[in-house]
Scaffold this motif. Structure first.
Motif, PDB file in Angstrom:
ATOM      1  N   ASP A 111       0.823  -1.211   0.000  1.00  0.00           N
ATOM      2  CA  ASP A 111       0.000   0.000   0.000  1.00  0.00           C
ATOM      3  C   ASP A 111       0.858   1.262   0.000  1.00  0.00           C
ATOM      4  N   ALA A 112       1.942   1.243   0.763  1.00  0.00           N
ATOM      5  CA  ALA A 112       2.835   2.408   0.807  1.00  0.00           C
ATOM      6  C   ALA A 112       3.464   2.658  -0.560  1.00  0.00           C
ATOM      7  N   ALA A 113       3.808   1.588  -1.260  1.00  0.00           N
ATOM      8  CA  ALA A 113       4.407   1.741  -2.586  1.00  0.00           C
ATOM      9  C   ALA A 113       3.418   2.367  -3.564  1.00  0.00           C
ATOM     10  N   LYS A 114       2.161   1.969  -3.500  1.00  0.00           N
ATOM     11  CA  LYS A 114       1.157   2.536  -4.400  1.00  0.00           C
ATOM     12  C   LYS A 114       0.942   4.018  -4.114  1.00  0.00           C
ATOM     13  N   ARG A 115       0.931   4.390  -2.827  1.00  0.00           N
ATOM     14  CA  ARG A 115       0.779   5.805  -2.482  1.00  0.00           C
ATOM     15  C   ARG A 115       1.994   6.613  -2.948  1.00  0.00           C
ATOM     16  N   SER A 116       3.178   6.069  -2.729  1.00  0.00           N
ATOM     17  CA  SER A 116       4.410   6.736  -3.155  1.00  0.00           C
ATOM     18  C   SER A 116       4.387   6.985  -4.657  1.00  0.00           C
ATOM     19  N   HIS A 117       4.015   5.975  -5.414  1.00  0.00           N
ATOM     20  CA  HIS A 117       4.017   6.078  -6.867  1.00  0.00           C
ATOM     21  C   HIS A 117       3.006   7.120  -7.351  1.00  0.00           C
ATOM     22  N   ALA A 118       1.815   7.093  -6.776  1.00  0.00           N
ATOM     23  CA  ALA A 118       0.781   8.052  -7.180  1.00  0.00           C
ATOM     24  C   ALA A 118       1.204   9.482  -6.860  1.00  0.00           C
ATOM     25  N   ARG A 119       1.860   9.666  -5.723  1.00  0.00           N
ATOM     26  CA  ARG A 119       2.290  11.013  -5.339  1.00  0.00           C
ATOM     27  C   ARG A 119       3.351  11.542  -6.296  1.00  0.00           C
ATOM     28  N   ARG A 120       4.245  10.684  -6.730  1.00  0.00           N
ATOM     29  CA  ARG A 120       5.356  11.149  -7.558  1.00  0.00           C
ATOM     30  C   ARG A 120       5.027  11.197  -9.046  1.00  0.00           C
ATOM     31  N   PHE A 121       4.158  10.309  -9.495  1.00  0.00           N
ATOM     32  CA  PHE A 121       3.936  10.191 -10.932  1.00  0.00           C
ATOM     33  C   PHE A 121       2.483  10.392 -11.352  1.00  0.00           C
ATOM     34  N   GLY A 122       1.639  10.804 -10.414  1.00  0.00           N
ATOM     35  CA  GLY A 122       0.305  11.243 -10.782  1.00  0.00           C
ATOM     36  C   GLY A 122      -0.787  10.207 -10.761  1.00  0.00           C
ATOM     37  N   ARG A 123      -0.431   8.926 -10.700  1.00  0.00           N
ATOM     38  CA  ARG A 123      -1.441   7.864 -10.655  1.00  0.00           C
ATOM     39  C   ARG A 123      -0.802   6.595 -10.099  1.00  0.00           C
ATOM     40  N   PRO A 124      -1.607   5.690  -9.565  1.00  0.00           N
ATOM     41  CA  PRO A 124      -1.039   4.441  -9.035  1.00  0.00           C
ATOM     42  C   PRO A 124      -0.463   3.589 -10.157  1.00  0.00           C
ATOM     43  N   PRO A 125       0.462   2.694  -9.842  1.00  0.00           N
ATOM     44  CA  PRO A 125       1.008   1.805 -10.873  1.00  0.00           C
ATOM     45  C   PRO A 125      -0.001   0.734 -11.236  1.00  0.00           C
TER      46      PRO A 125
END
Length: 565
Positions: free
Chosen positions: A262-276
């Motif tokens: 879950d933390a990885a999905k939040r990190s990705h969305a914050r940095r790249f605009g959407r979840p992986p």
């Protein structure tokens, strides 16, 4: 290659560095994040930018992105928590204490001598001077002047600057031409280049992603081996007699895996605009339970190693289908409620890039890669469309290539983007194209390394590392349940626990690895566990003072990379 057959090629470059920060002191223990940023992350972005027809998948771990942002903050504030950068920025190297001198002399020859030192006569001469001084003990080292130290610091960083950077920034060739006698202003200019390249990493890849030219993906937050956090027993699926830790399992492992996903999905969305849309599990390590968890978490695809597929097909049917076609298709893992698509790494092609092509002329290597793909398509049955997944470390291989792989990647990308029958794509694009996956009834636990999990568990030193972690987790659970910590203290302790769960520590333990590398990672791992106890307001156990693993002095392993088989 038949005109009727096209081949889909996905290249996934995995970018990861463990957390090199000692959070007790706030200092970086190793410089590898910013060094790979100025060499590999910069070069890999530049090659993609130069070839608009290329498509690729870039996997950035959250712990790596955290550290890149930490470095960006250091350059913005001028407050360097990395000791080597602090030394590079030092106003007067004549005022260094002994610790500073020792760090420069210890750190600034840690490079591939053949590719990063010998090509530069002035840098090579600095190494010769150092060896001569060493032969005279402390007296000899005392003769190494502040100018020598400044030149060594400068050359170390010049050698790590990416090939595309030095070709587009006149300052670097100017420093190379100057060769020696570098001034404080020279070091300042070099520091500015380093800062620019580090700060540009995340924006450059986001721009490529937003242009639809790459897929960006992630890994659970601190790069843990998910199957082992869920169960130690799964290590015996591929290695039935594996020795396991004394602890029966990792306490609360399912909750911890879910938290890292879950933390990885939040990190990705914050940095790249959407979840992986998909995830490369750390080291391609999968199990049936872990795949189901990822599917339930909304992941559409995962990937693993060819060895895992072979073991899984053998378990499913007792034999393998006719090779090599079984490798060149996606598979569906379905538990009746959730499903996920899994792609499997072509070991031969991936290892050719990782280990063999560095010895070839770039154009010849690219031509061989293309011809191998054409051979795969040529053997495909009529009506089939092979899917080839090439997955490997996007950082460490290039240190062994001439010019950081510049000519190989330039030739390869140019050939691939114009090839009439090799279609460059991404895993997400394959899903959108409705490429029908085959069913995979059984998924054997394993990773891309040998198709098993023995790199991280099963030897006395690796098992001891797990037992130390399990003991720390039991203490963590007890303290959290007691209500002694406030919300901020719980947050810090939880983050430190996640760091200790990373795969990187056990990767390095073992007598097949160089003693110096093992010692560095061993010490850092034990420091991280000790800091976790401190955050829990508990004394660190005395056994954390005892090294876990020793490595071997005569090991020739590079350790940062490993062949799949």
């Amino acid at each position: 290659m038949s005109d009727q057959i096209k081949l889909d090629l996905v290249i996934l470059w995995h970018m990861h560095q463990p957390d090199f920060r000692d959070h007790a002191s706030g200092e970086f223990a190793q410089p590898w994040v910013y060094l790979h940023a100025i060499k590999d992350y910069s070069d890999m972005a530049a090659h993609l930018e130069a070839h608009p027809g290329m498509r690729a998948v870039l996997n950035f771990t959250p712990v790596l992105l955290d550290q890149l942002e930490d470095y960006a903050d250091q350059f913005a504030t001028g407050q360097f928590r990395d000791p080597l950068l602090r030394l590079l920025a030092h106003a007067d190297l004549r005022q260094l204490d002994q610790a500073g001198r020792d760090l420069i002399l210890t750190a600034c020859f840690k490079a591939n001598q053949q590719k990063l030192i010998d090509p530069y006569p002035a840098y090579k001469k600095l190494l010769e001077f150092f060896r001569l001084a060493q032969s005279h003990g402390d007296t000899g080292a005392a003769y190494l002047s502040a100018q020598y130290l400044g030149d060594l610091l400068t050359w170390y960083h010049i050698s790590w600057i990416g090939e595309t950077v030095r070709r587009h920034d006149a300052i670097v060739p100017g420093l190379i031409a100057k060769a020696h006698g570098f001034s404080q202003d020279d070091r300042r200019q070099l520091l500015e280049i380093i800062g620019r390249e580090v700060c540009d990493v995340i924006p450059r890849y986001r721009k490529l992603f937003e242009a639809g030219r790459i897929e960006l993906t992630t890994t659970p937050e601190y790069h843990p081996i998910g199957p082992l956090l869920l169960s130690f027993e799964v290590a015996r699926e591929a290695v039935p007699g594996a020795l396991l830790p004394e602890s029966p399992n990792y306490p609360g492992g399912r909750e911890r895996v879910q938290a890292q996903v879950d933390a990885a999905k939040r990190s990705h969305a914050r940095r790249f605009g959407r979840p992986p849309r998909g995830m490369w599990p750390a080291e391609g390590a999968v199990s049936r339970d872990f795949a189901d968890l990822l599917a339930q978490s909304g992941c559409e695809w995962i990937a693993s190693g060819e060895g895992v597929l072979v073991h899984s097909l053998q378990k499913s049917s007792g034999t393998l289908p006719e090779p090599p076609g079984y490798l060149f298709r996606p598979y569906r893992i379905d538990n009746g409620q959730t499903a996920i698509t899994c792609f499997f790494r072509d070991e031969r092609l991936s290892d050719l890039i990782g280990f063999e092509y560095a010895k070839w002329h770039g154009k010849d290597a690219a031509a061989h890669f293309i011809a191998t793909l054409e051979g795969i398509a040529g053997k495909a049955a009529r009506g089939e469309r092979p899917v080839v997944s090439v997955i490997l470390d996007g950082e460490n291989a290039w240190e062994y290539y001439p010019y950081n792989g510049y000519y190989f990647l330039s030739e390869l990308y140019a050939a691939l983007e114009k090839h009439p029958q090799i279609v460059m794509t991404t895993f997400a694009q394959l899903l959108d194209a409705k490429h029908e996956p085959a069913a995979l009834p059984a998924l054997m636990a394993g990773s891309w390394v040998y198709g098993n999990l023995a790199t991280w568990i099963g030897s006395p030193d690796k098992n001891r590392a797990w037992d130390l972690l399990c003991a720390a987790k039991r203490s963590f659970d007890s303290v959290i349940a007691s209500g002694q910590l406030n919300d901020r203290e719980i947050e810090l302790a939880t983050r430190q626990l996640a760091d200790c769960e990373a795969s990187d520590w056990c990767w390095w333990f073992g007598d097949y690895n160089p003693a110096e590398s093992v010692m560095a990672f061993d010490e850092l791992y034990r420091l991280k566990l000790a800091h976790l106890y401190g955050l829990l307001k508990l004394p660190a156990p005395g056994e954390l003072d005892i090294p876990i693993s020793h490595g071997r002095e005569d090991s020739e392993a590079t350790s940062a990379m490993r062949r799949a088989s």
